[in-house]
Structures are given as structure tokens and as C-alpha cells.
Design an enzyme around this catalytic site. Structure first.
Site, short mmCIF file in Angstrom:
data_model
loop_
_atom_site.label_atom_id
_atom_site.label_comp_id
_atom_site.label_asym_id
_atom_site.label_seq_id
_atom_site.Cartn_x
_atom_site.Cartn_y
_atom_site.Cartn_z
N LEU A 47 -2.37 0.42 -0.49
CA LEU A 47 -1.45 -0.65 -0.06
C LEU A 47 -1.14 -0.34 1.39
CD1 LEU A 47 1.03 -0.77 -3.09
CD2 LEU A 47 -0.63 -2.53 -2.44
N ASP A 48 -1.22 -1.36 2.25
CA ASP A 48 -0.96 -1.08 3.66
C ASP A 48 0.51 -0.73 3.88
OD1 ASP A 48 0.56 -3.48 4.20
OD2 ASP A 48 -1.31 -4.59 4.34
N GLU A 49 0.81 -0.29 5.07
CA GLU A 49 2.16 0.22 5.38
C GLU A 49 3.25 -0.81 5.10
OE1 GLU A 49 4.36 2.41 9.18
OE2 GLU A 49 2.40 1.48 9.47
#
Length: 191
Positions: A47-49
Site C-alpha cells: 500500500l503506498d504511503e
């Protein structure tokens, strides 16, 4: 070998990795800041930041490959900017063209629908713009693939940028009532 498996609620602002040697990432937050994970642990997908929600971790590489394959569904709740049209939902379901690795890519068929009401999710640590900026819509988007920033690119491709993105389910495992930052060790990740 006895493998270890974890289910976590990845908070907004964390990277889906345990450390980085990059000087640009020196002040970032990592999964290892949430819990003392065993050696050999890896996130299954990322999951991206700026995304949050369900993240599975394991020491079992074969299991990771299987869940990352297109056999296991991943469901996301996306808060998007605007009142989403039925036409846009149909486009998302049938596949839209997004950029991936410098090339055009048409996403595979997927399940998309508007949520009848706001989902019961914890407040996000960083405020999302307020209602004075216009209407928003919560969508459920269920994919079997997972390209880099795919859901965000898909909603933008049909004219509705994602404001908040939460993965709520991987296969049969759901976020349920987990708290942000919670880490649960489990015996297995698949039924």
C-alpha cells in the site's frame, strides 16, 4: 519450517517496507515502527504511503506469490472527489486505460459500486479536505490485480481523483474492527 503470518492495519503515512538505505526516506515511517517482526518477514503486496488499511505479512514466499497472483480478490474503499456517474462506474468495471511502467495498460474487469453510506472507518491522521469543497463519493472497488497505484489511477482516468484509499479485504480476510496500527499474529492467511 514454521512460517509466521501477520495482519496489520497500515496507517496513513507509513511505507510498506521495514527500512530503507535511501537518504530521502530517512525520516519516513516504516512497518517495523509498529511491531518487532521476525526476520524474513515480507509484505504481501504493498500500500503506498498515502493509502491505509489491510496489509498481510508473511515469511512464506510461496504464499505471498499466490496471494499476489490474480487468484485472490483485494477490495478497496475509495473516497473520490465528486458525485460519481453510473457511466464512470461502468467504465471502471469494464477496464480503463492507465499508465504503468511508461506504457498504456488497460485494467482487467473488476467489481465497482457506490457505498450507500460512509463506511465505518477510523478517522485518518491527516485531514481530508472538508465538504465546502464539493461532494464526495465512497466506492467499493474489488480487483484481482494490483499494479502500482492502480486504484488511484483508475478513478482519475474516469474523472474522479481519489482523496482517501483504504484496503478493506484480501481474499476472506477483512479489516473488521481493527484499529489503525494494530498488528495481529495469525496461524494462517488462507482458509
Amino acid at each position: 519450517m514454521n512460517h509466521k503470518h501477520f495482519i496489520i492495519y497500515k496507517p496513513y503515512g507509513y511505507l510498506s517496507q521495514f527500512y530503507s538505505n535511501s537518504k530521502q526516506q530517512r525520516n519516513k515511517l516504516f512497518l517495523g515502527d509498529l511491531y518487532d517482526f521476525p526476520e524474513g518477514i515480507m509484505p504481501i503486496g504493498r500500500l503506498d504511503e498515502k493509502s491505509e488499511g489491510l496489509l498481510l505479512l508473511t515469511t512464506d514466499g510461496k504464499l505471498s506469490d499466490y496471494i499476489n497472483s490474480q487468484k485472490v480478490e483485494k477490495e478497496y474503499y475509495a473516497l473520490v472527489d465528486g458525485t460519481v456517474s453510473n457511466e464512470a462506474i461502468e467504465q471502471l468495471q469494464m477496464g480503463v486505460e492507465i499508465g504503468f511502467d511508461g506504457k498504456k495498460y488497460k485494467t482487467k474487469l473488476c467489481k465497482v459500486f457506490k457505498l450507500d453510506r460512509d463506511p465505518n472507518l477510523p478517522e485518518r491522521s491527516k485531514k481530508i479536505r472538508d465538504a465546502r469543497h464539493g461532494p464526495t463519493t465512497w466506492l467499493s472497488i474489488t480487483l484481482r490485480e494490483g499494479k502500482f497505484r492502480q486504484v488511484r489511477k483508475m478513478t482519475s482516468a474516469v474523472g474522479y481523483p481519489t482523496l482517501r484509499l483504504v484496503r478493506v479485504r484480501v481474499g476472506a480476510i477483512g479489516l473488521d474492527n481493527m484499529r489503525v496500527g494494530e498488528v495481529d499474529e495469525v496461524n494462517k492467511l488462507l482458509p
